[in-house]
Design a protein around this motif. Structure first.
Motif, short mmCIF file in Angstrom:
data_model
loop_
_atom_site.label_atom_id
_atom_site.label_comp_id
_atom_site.label_asym_id
_atom_site.label_seq_id
_atom_site.Cartn_x
_atom_site.Cartn_y
_atom_site.Cartn_z
N LYS A 226 -2.68 4.45 4.31
CA LYS A 226 -2.51 5.88 4.13
C LYS A 226 -2.44 6.22 2.64
O LYS A 226 -2.34 5.35 1.78
CB LYS A 226 -1.23 6.34 4.83
CG LYS A 226 -1.27 6.19 6.33
CD LYS A 226 0.03 6.70 6.94
CE LYS A 226 0.01 6.60 8.47
NZ LYS A 226 1.26 7.10 9.07
N LYS A 227 -2.46 7.53 2.36
CA LYS A 227 -2.33 7.97 0.98
C LYS A 227 -0.96 7.62 0.41
O LYS A 227 -0.81 7.44 -0.79
CB LYS A 227 -2.57 9.48 0.89
CG LYS A 227 -4.01 9.89 1.16
CD LYS A 227 -4.18 11.39 0.98
CE LYS A 227 -5.63 11.80 1.23
NZ LYS A 227 -5.83 13.27 1.06
N SER A 228 0.02 7.56 1.29
CA SER A 228 1.37 7.20 0.84
C SER A 228 1.51 5.71 0.58
O SER A 228 2.54 5.27 0.08
CB SER A 228 2.40 7.64 1.90
OG SER A 228 2.14 6.98 3.13
N GLU B 130 1.25 3.37 3.01
CA GLU B 130 1.70 2.68 4.23
C GLU B 130 0.48 2.11 4.96
O GLU B 130 -0.48 2.84 5.22
CB GLU B 130 2.45 3.65 5.12
CG GLU B 130 2.97 2.99 6.39
CD GLU B 130 3.68 4.01 7.28
OE1 GLU B 130 4.11 3.63 8.38
OE2 GLU B 130 3.78 5.18 6.86
N ILE C 203 -1.78 0.68 8.11
CA ILE C 203 -1.92 0.91 9.55
C ILE C 203 -2.68 -0.29 10.11
O ILE C 203 -3.86 -0.50 9.80
CB ILE C 203 -2.69 2.21 9.82
CG1 ILE C 203 -1.95 3.41 9.22
CG2 ILE C 203 -2.89 2.40 11.31
CD1 ILE C 203 -2.69 4.72 9.36
#
Length: 245
Positions: free
Chosen positions: A202-204, A206, A208
């Motif tokens: 993710k952009k944060s 994190e 997946i």
């Protein structure tokens, strides 16, 4: 012009006049010699016109001899003068103290014996201290060598234990190795249970991971980090378990 000459040489004329008086009041004969000095402005004497002074001849061997021997001569003479001065001062001291040279030599000899004895005692003390220091140093070196040997033995024992653990791990891991006998079964299992090595981020930041991911250890660490973050935010353990279920 004549007056100037007489005025300039008036002292010499008076001296000549006194020398011309052969008899004084006491009746004794007086003769006074007056040396005629040449002025700087007077011309050169006729006998010295055209005269060239020849340098004083010298013997090369004599010159080398003097250059070599004169320092020895000066040092010897200085030593002799110093010795004579010391002897003179000693005689003056003897005269002042009222001691004879024999008594003074006896006292100096006795003092020298005492100083020599004291020097021997100090040398013996220093020698004993040196021996003690060397013995202590040797003992310290021996202890250091012993400690070094012990540390080396411990390191060798630790290295042997580490290698043994590696061997055990390899032996345990070798049970899951694919051999020629188990190769076909391993191929069939890999075909029946495919693993996915792809994952998203993710952009944060994190990750997946898919369900059939091959990064099982990475997945476990990710889930554990999420659980710790949830608990730190005030969540309940039961909610965590329910969320996991």
């Amino acid at each position: 012009m004549m007056y100037g000459i007489v005025r300039t040489y008036s002292p010499y004329l008076r001296a000549l006049q006194r020398s011309w008086e052969p008899i004084n009041a006491t009746g004794s004969l007086q003769i006074q010699q007056v040396r005629w000095r040449k002025r700087r402005t007077d011309p050169k004497a006729k006998s010295k016109i055209g005269r060239v002074r020849e340098p004083t001849p010298f013997d090369p061997w004599e010159r080398d001899f003097l250059v070599e021997k004169m320092p020895h001569y000066r040092s010897t003479m200085n030593a002799v003068r110093h010795l004579f001065n010391e002897e003179l001062e000693r005689k003056k001291d003897e005269t002042a103290e009222g001691l004879s040279s024999v008594e003074q030599e006896r006292e100096e000899e006795e003092e020298f014996r005492q100083l020599l004895k004291w020097n021997e005692q100090e040398n013996a003390k220093i020698n004993a201290r040196r021996k003690e220091k060397l013995a202590a140093k040797a003992k310290e070196i021996e202890e250091e060598n012993l400690q070094r040997l012990l540390r080396k033995e411990e390191q060798e024992a630790e290295e042997i234990e580490r290698m043994r653990q590696l061997v055990l791990q390899e032996q345990e891991a070798s049970k899951t190795f694919i051999t020629m006998e188990t190769m076909e079964a391993a191929i069939n299992e890999a075909l029946d249970n495919p693993k996915n090595y792809d994952f998203l981020i993710k952009k944060s930041g994190e990750p997946i991971l898919p369900e059939d991911t091959a990064w099982e250890s990475f997945k476990e660490r990710t889930m554990k980090a999420k659980d710790e973050e949830f608990v730190a935010d005030g969540g309940d353990e039961n909610q965590v378990k329910s969320a996991e279920n």
